[in-house]
Design a protein around this motif. Structure first.
Motif, short mmCIF file in Angstrom:
data_model
loop_
_atom_site.label_atom_id
_atom_site.label_comp_id
_atom_site.label_asym_id
_atom_site.label_seq_id
_atom_site.Cartn_x
_atom_site.Cartn_y
_atom_site.Cartn_z
N ILE A 14 32.00 25.78 66.29
CA ILE A 14 33.48 25.82 66.03
C ILE A 14 34.23 24.40 65.25
N GLU A 15 33.64 23.47 65.65
CA GLU A 15 34.13 22.08 65.23
C GLU A 15 33.86 22.06 63.49
N ARG A 16 32.56 22.44 63.36
CA ARG A 16 32.11 22.41 61.99
C ARG A 16 32.92 23.49 61.07
N ALA A 17 33.18 24.37 61.72
CA ALA A 17 33.98 25.62 60.92
C ALA A 17 35.51 25.12 60.62
N MET A 18 35.98 24.67 61.86
CA MET A 18 37.32 24.02 61.71
C MET A 18 37.24 22.85 60.58
N ALA A 19 36.47 22.00 60.72
CA ALA A 19 36.49 20.99 59.52
C ALA A 19 36.33 21.28 58.20
N GLY A 26 42.96 22.89 53.76
CA GLY A 26 43.93 22.36 54.59
C GLY A 26 44.27 22.98 55.74
N VAL A 27 43.57 24.21 56.19
CA VAL A 27 44.20 24.62 57.57
C VAL A 27 44.27 23.61 58.73
N GLU A 28 45.44 23.78 59.46
CA GLU A 28 45.62 23.03 60.38
C GLU A 28 45.50 23.77 61.59
N TRP A 29 44.79 23.06 62.73
CA TRP A 29 44.33 23.77 63.94
C TRP A 29 45.03 23.36 65.16
N GLY A 30 45.20 24.33 66.13
CA GLY A 30 45.33 24.07 67.46
C GLY A 30 44.14 23.55 68.15
N GLU A 31 44.40 23.03 69.43
CA GLU A 31 43.25 22.73 70.34
C GLU A 31 41.98 23.85 70.45
N VAL A 32 40.73 23.41 70.31
CA VAL A 32 39.78 24.23 71.10
C VAL A 32 40.10 24.50 72.46
N ARG A 33 39.91 25.82 72.94
CA ARG A 33 40.31 26.16 74.29
C ARG A 33 39.16 26.72 74.72
N ASP A 34 38.74 26.57 75.99
CA ASP A 34 37.71 27.30 76.61
C ASP A 34 38.39 28.45 77.58
N ASP A 35 37.70 29.60 77.46
CA ASP A 35 38.04 30.70 78.06
C ASP A 35 37.12 31.50 78.64
N GLU A 36 37.21 32.60 79.50
CA GLU A 36 36.19 33.14 80.09
C GLU A 36 36.86 34.82 80.00
N LEU A 37 35.93 35.86 79.96
CA LEU A 37 36.21 37.22 79.87
C LEU A 37 35.14 38.19 80.32
N MET A 44 37.35 29.12 71.69
CA MET A 44 38.19 29.48 70.57
C MET A 44 39.22 28.66 69.93
N ALA A 45 39.71 28.99 68.96
CA ALA A 45 40.71 28.08 68.00
C ALA A 45 41.63 29.05 67.08
N PHE A 46 42.72 28.67 67.05
CA PHE A 46 43.87 29.35 66.04
C PHE A 46 44.25 28.47 65.26
N SER A 47 44.47 28.74 63.87
CA SER A 47 45.18 27.85 62.99
C SER A 47 46.70 27.88 63.55
N ARG A 48 47.06 26.78 63.13
CA ARG A 48 48.84 26.67 63.40
C ARG A 48 49.69 27.26 62.65
N THR A 49 49.48 27.40 61.57
CA THR A 49 50.22 28.09 60.58
C THR A 49 50.04 29.65 60.37
N GLY A 50 50.97 30.47 60.15
CA GLY A 50 50.71 31.90 59.64
C GLY A 50 51.94 32.71 60.28
N PRO A 51 51.95 34.05 60.26
CA PRO A 51 50.83 34.63 60.10
C PRO A 51 50.58 34.75 58.43
N PRO A 52 49.35 35.26 58.14
CA PRO A 52 48.27 35.35 58.90
C PRO A 52 47.70 34.21 59.53
N HIS A 53 47.10 34.04 60.59
CA HIS A 53 46.22 33.13 61.25
C HIS A 53 44.78 33.16 61.09
#
Length: 146
Positions: A14-19, A26-37, A44-53
């Motif tokens: 994920i860090e490489r893909a974000m970079a 020039g995509v700006e990112w929110g923090e990488v978050r850990d989740d469970e389902l 997971m991470a989402f871009s800050r700007t959008g939509p689309p994100h």
């Protein structure tokens, strides 16, 4: 057609893909978050700007976001007023869900579209405010699929 609100890529790093997306377009990112389902821990991470994100998910083997299979476009997401109704219509059109977050308390479904090589995600609009607060504070409301 209403606008989709994000496109998701499953990635093994994920860090490489974000970079890479930051460095190339020039995509700006929110923090990488850990989740469970459903017993699957993922990142997971989402871009800050959008939509689309942009959404990036790094998931474990056997999960709906299995990143051990390599990077790929996983889904294009739309808000809906009713996951059940929209999923029913999409299923009737020949695209049944291959995963639902509903049994885990997350109101969304994934529907593979073989001709595109990706899935469509239908997310209940009741989660939109939470999404905006987490990933795009101050962002405007987005339209539904319906």
């Amino acid at each position: 057609m209403t606008s989709f609100y994000h496109v998701c890529f499953v990635v093994p790093d994920i860090e490489r893909a974000m970079a890479d997306l930051t460095g190339t377009v020039g995509v700006e990112w929110g923090e990488v978050r850990d989740d469970e389902l459903g017993g699957w821990a993922y990142r997971m991470a989402f871009s800050r700007t959008g939509p689309p994100h942009f959404e990036l998910i790094q998931g474990p083997e056997g999960s709906p976001w299995d990143s051990t299979l390599g990077a790929r476009c996983d889904h294009v997401a739309f808000w809906t007023r009713s996951v059940d109704e929209s999923a029913g219509r999409v299923t009737e059109a020949g695209f049944p869900a291959d995963f639902s977050g509903c049994p885990f308390g997350r109101p969304y479904t994934y529907h593979p579209i073989p001709s595109l090589g990706t899935r469509v995600e239908l997310m209940d609009v009741s989660r939109q405010e939470r999404f905006l607060q987490a990933w795009n504070p101050g962002g405007a409301a987005m339209p539904t699929f319906d």
